[in-house]
Design a protein around this motif. Structure first.
Motif, PDB file in Angstrom:
ATOM      1  N   GLY A   1     -40.880  10.594  53.322  1.00  0.00           N
ATOM      2  CA  GLY A   1     -40.369  10.081  54.585  1.00  0.00           C
ATOM      3  C   GLY A   1     -39.311  10.906  55.263  1.00  0.00           C
ATOM      4  N   HIS A   2     -39.088  12.129  54.801  1.00  0.00           N
ATOM      5  CA  HIS A   2     -38.020  12.952  55.397  1.00  0.00           C
ATOM      6  C   HIS A   2     -38.482  14.403  55.433  1.00  0.00           C
TER       7      HIS A   2
ATOM      8  N   ASP B   1     -42.129   5.547  60.280  1.00  0.00           N
ATOM      9  CA  ASP B   1     -40.795   5.426  59.672  1.00  0.00           C
ATOM     10  C   ASP B   1     -40.397   6.699  58.936  1.00  0.00           C
ATOM     11  N   VAL B   2     -40.481   7.816  59.651  1.00  0.00           N
ATOM     12  CA  VAL B   2     -40.193   9.125  59.068  1.00  0.00           C
ATOM     13  C   VAL B   2     -39.014   9.766  59.794  1.00  0.00           C
ATOM     14  N   ALA B   3     -38.138  10.400  59.042  1.00  0.00           N
ATOM     15  CA  ALA B   3     -37.033  11.164  59.627  1.00  0.00           C
ATOM     16  C   ALA B   3     -37.490  12.608  59.815  1.00  0.00           C
ATOM     17  N   LEU B   4     -37.527  13.074  61.066  1.00  0.00           N
ATOM     18  CA  LEU B   4     -37.965  14.424  61.400  1.00  0.00           C
ATOM     19  C   LEU B   4     -36.789  15.191  61.991  1.00  0.00           C
ATOM     20  N   GLU B   5     -36.436  16.321  61.381  1.00  0.00           N
ATOM     21  CA  GLU B   5     -35.303  17.100  61.850  1.00  0.00           C
ATOM     22  C   GLU B   5     -35.676  18.568  61.971  1.00  0.00           C
ATOM     23  N   LEU B   6     -35.219  19.170  63.043  1.00  0.00           N
ATOM     24  CA  LEU B   6     -35.486  20.577  63.322  1.00  0.00           C
ATOM     25  C   LEU B   6     -34.152  21.272  63.549  1.00  0.00           C
ATOM     26  N   VAL B   7     -33.861  22.260  62.708  1.00  0.00           N
ATOM     27  CA  VAL B   7     -32.586  22.979  62.794  1.00  0.00           C
ATOM     28  C   VAL B   7     -32.828  24.309  63.484  1.00  0.00           C
ATOM     29  N   LEU B   8     -32.057  24.589  64.526  1.00  0.00           N
ATOM     30  CA  LEU B   8     -32.288  25.803  65.316  1.00  0.00           C
ATOM     31  C   LEU B   8     -30.990  26.308  65.926  1.00  0.00           C
ATOM     32  N   ASN B   9     -30.991  27.591  66.249  1.00  0.00           N
ATOM     33  CA  ASN B   9     -29.866  28.199  66.945  1.00  0.00           C
ATOM     34  C   ASN B   9     -30.019  27.944  68.437  1.00  0.00           C
ATOM     35  N   GLU B  10     -28.963  27.453  69.045  1.00  0.00           N
ATOM     36  CA  GLU B  10     -29.063  27.052  70.441  1.00  0.00           C
ATOM     37  C   GLU B  10     -29.411  28.203  71.376  1.00  0.00           C
ATOM     38  N   ASP B  11     -28.952  29.402  71.052  1.00  0.00           N
ATOM     39  CA  ASP B  11     -29.147  30.526  71.973  1.00  0.00           C
ATOM     40  C   ASP B  11     -30.361  31.385  71.621  1.00  0.00           C
TER      41      ASP B  11
ATOM     42  N   TRP C   1     -38.591  13.908  66.799  1.00  0.00           N
ATOM     43  CA  TRP C   1     -37.817  14.978  66.186  1.00  0.00           C
ATOM     44  C   TRP C   1     -36.362  14.945  66.671  1.00  0.00           C
ATOM     45  N   LYS C   2     -35.445  15.140  65.749  1.00  0.00           N
ATOM     46  CA  LYS C   2     -34.041  15.320  66.098  1.00  0.00           C
ATOM     47  C   LYS C   2     -33.726  16.813  66.021  1.00  0.00           C
ATOM     48  N   LEU C   3     -33.228  17.385  67.101  1.00  0.00           N
ATOM     49  CA  LEU C   3     -32.893  18.805  67.137  1.00  0.00           C
ATOM     50  C   LEU C   3     -31.433  18.966  66.737  1.00  0.00           C
TER      51      LEU C   3
ATOM     52  N   LYS D   1     -24.762  31.550  62.689  1.00  0.00           N
ATOM     53  CA  LYS D   1     -26.145  31.337  63.077  1.00  0.00           C
ATOM     54  C   LYS D   1     -27.022  31.156  61.837  1.00  0.00           C
ATOM     55  N   LEU D   2     -28.023  30.322  61.990  1.00  0.00           N
ATOM     56  CA  LEU D   2     -28.981  30.123  60.914  1.00  0.00           C
ATOM     57  C   LEU D   2     -29.954  31.297  60.872  1.00  0.00           C
ATOM     58  N   HIS D   3     -30.114  31.884  59.705  1.00  0.00           N
ATOM     59  CA  HIS D   3     -31.118  32.924  59.503  1.00  0.00           C
ATOM     60  C   HIS D   3     -32.166  32.465  58.488  1.00  0.00           C
ATOM     61  N   ALA D   4     -31.786  31.538  57.618  1.00  0.00           N
ATOM     62  CA  ALA D   4     -32.693  31.040  56.582  1.00  0.00           C
ATOM     63  C   ALA D   4     -33.913  30.374  57.198  1.00  0.00           C
ATOM     64  N   LYS D   5     -35.031  30.472  56.489  1.00  0.00           N
ATOM     65  CA  LYS D   5     -36.251  29.764  56.878  1.00  0.00           C
ATOM     66  C   LYS D   5     -36.605  28.806  55.738  1.00  0.00           C
ATOM     67  N   TYR D   6     -36.757  27.540  56.066  1.00  0.00           N
ATOM     68  CA  TYR D   6     -37.018  26.582  55.005  1.00  0.00           C
ATOM     69  C   TYR D   6     -37.765  25.360  55.537  1.00  0.00           C
ATOM     70  N   LEU D   7     -38.493  24.724  54.633  1.00  0.00           N
ATOM     71  CA  LEU D   7     -39.165  23.458  54.901  1.00  0.00           C
ATOM     72  C   LEU D   7     -38.811  22.529  53.752  1.00  0.00           C
ATOM     73  N   TYR D   8     -38.218  21.400  54.094  1.00  0.00           N
ATOM     74  CA  TYR D   8     -37.703  20.449  53.108  1.00  0.00           C
ATOM     75  C   TYR D   8     -38.438  19.131  53.285  1.00  0.00           C
ATOM     76  N   LEU D   9     -39.038  18.634  52.208  1.00  0.00           N
ATOM     77  CA  LEU D   9     -39.832  17.409  52.247  1.00  0.00           C
ATOM     78  C   LEU D   9     -39.337  16.495  51.136  1.00  0.00           C
ATOM     79  N   ALA D  10     -38.930  15.273  51.507  1.00  0.00           N
ATOM     80  CA  ALA D  10     -38.303  14.401  50.510  1.00  0.00           C
ATOM     81  C   ALA D  10     -38.685  12.947  50.717  1.00  0.00           C
ATOM     82  N   GLN D  11     -38.582  12.179  49.650  1.00  0.00           N
ATOM     83  CA  GLN D  11     -38.741  10.740  49.702  1.00  0.00           C
ATOM     84  C   GLN D  11     -37.396  10.104  50.007  1.00  0.00           C
ATOM     85  N   HIS D  12     -37.447   8.918  50.600  1.00  0.00           N
ATOM     86  CA  HIS D  12     -36.228   8.140  50.784  1.00  0.00           C
ATOM     87  C   HIS D  12     -35.852   7.509  49.449  1.00  0.00           C
ATOM     88  N   GLY D  13     -34.595   7.642  49.062  1.00  0.00           N
ATOM     89  CA  GLY D  13     -34.120   6.982  47.860  1.00  0.00           C
ATOM     90  C   GLY D  13     -33.459   5.663  48.204  1.00  0.00           C
TER      91      GLY D  13
END
Length: 231
Positions: A110-111, A148-158, A175-177, A191-203
């Motif tokens: 769910g995340h 009922d899923v939390a969707l988040e996208l992390v990005l550099n504004e510029d 999606w929450k930016l 600035k974010l340089h890392a690339k990642y995908l995180y998938l988790a269950q709600h505890g």
């Protein structure tokens, strides 16, 4: 033997001011950790492939009667080879998307959080973005819950690139930016340089349950995540 995986390039900015990720694991020679042995063998196979495509003259020289990598080579050759599927992947034969998606477990988590220093360019209002495509596949493969899923996208504004054109659509889909942040003193605007995908269950009580994460150097763009390396 130590396997280290970093999202940072060997350039000044990622090594000094960018937000990157790092994972490492140690294997005592002789210990029977079949999964880690498979990971190390996979990484070594990539570096052997790379060495054939560049000059490795220094590694062929002898110093104090031995080659620099001689003991390393002997330790690698002693590793068990039981055929475990490695967690370390590269794009010589398959795309990063295919391999990452295959390794994510089912379970309707769910995340979902995706972060990258660079995203794809040229995304229009009429074009499905890679982010949307990944989300749809995760739901279709029952690895991410539909509701009922939390969707988040992390990005550099510029430097969010093509996501600017489809940001309104992504927000409309839940999606929450989010901008990246750092608790290190003096790096509040890093600035974010890392690339990642995180998938988790709600505890329970808002906690995070079982989770998986991909980290690597492949950008979340069609070229970075859906192409193989040139030979």
């Amino acid at each position: 033997l130590r396997l280290a995986v970093s999202t940072g390039n060997w350039t000044a900015e990622p090594l000094t001011t960018s937000i990157d990720m790092f994972w490492c694991a140690d294997l005592v020679v002789g210990a029977r950790d079949l999964q880690l042995a498979s990971d190390i063998r996979a990484a070594d196979d990539l570096f052997c492939w790379l060495r054939k495509r560049c000059s490795d003259d220094l590694l062929q020289q002898t110093f104090d009667g031995a080659r620099p990598d001689e003991l390393f080579r002997e330790a690698i050759d002693r590793l068990p080879a039981d055929g475990r599927r490695p967690r370390f992947v590269d794009t010589r034969k398959e795309t990063m998307r295919a391999q990452v998606m295959e390794r994510l477990n089912k379970g309707g988590k769910g995340h979902l959080v995706i972060g990258s220093g660079y995203y794809e360019q040229g995304v229009s209002e009429d074009t499905e973005s890679l982010i949307e495509s990944l989300h749809d596949q995760l739901v279709r493969d029952r690895k991410l819950a539909k509701d009922d899923v939390a969707l988040e996208l992390v990005l550099n504004e510029d430097s969010c690139q093509g996501l600017y054109e489809c940001a309104e659509r992504l927000v409309g889909k839940g999606w929450k930016l989010r901008r990246p942040g750092s608790h290190h003193k003096g790096h509040g605007n890093a600035k974010l340089h890392a690339k990642y995908l995180y998938l988790a269950q709600h505890g329970g009580k808002g906690e995070i349950g079982r989770a998986q994460i991909y980290i690597g150097s492949g950008n979340f763009s069609r070229a970075g995540f859906e192409s193989t390396a040139p030979h």
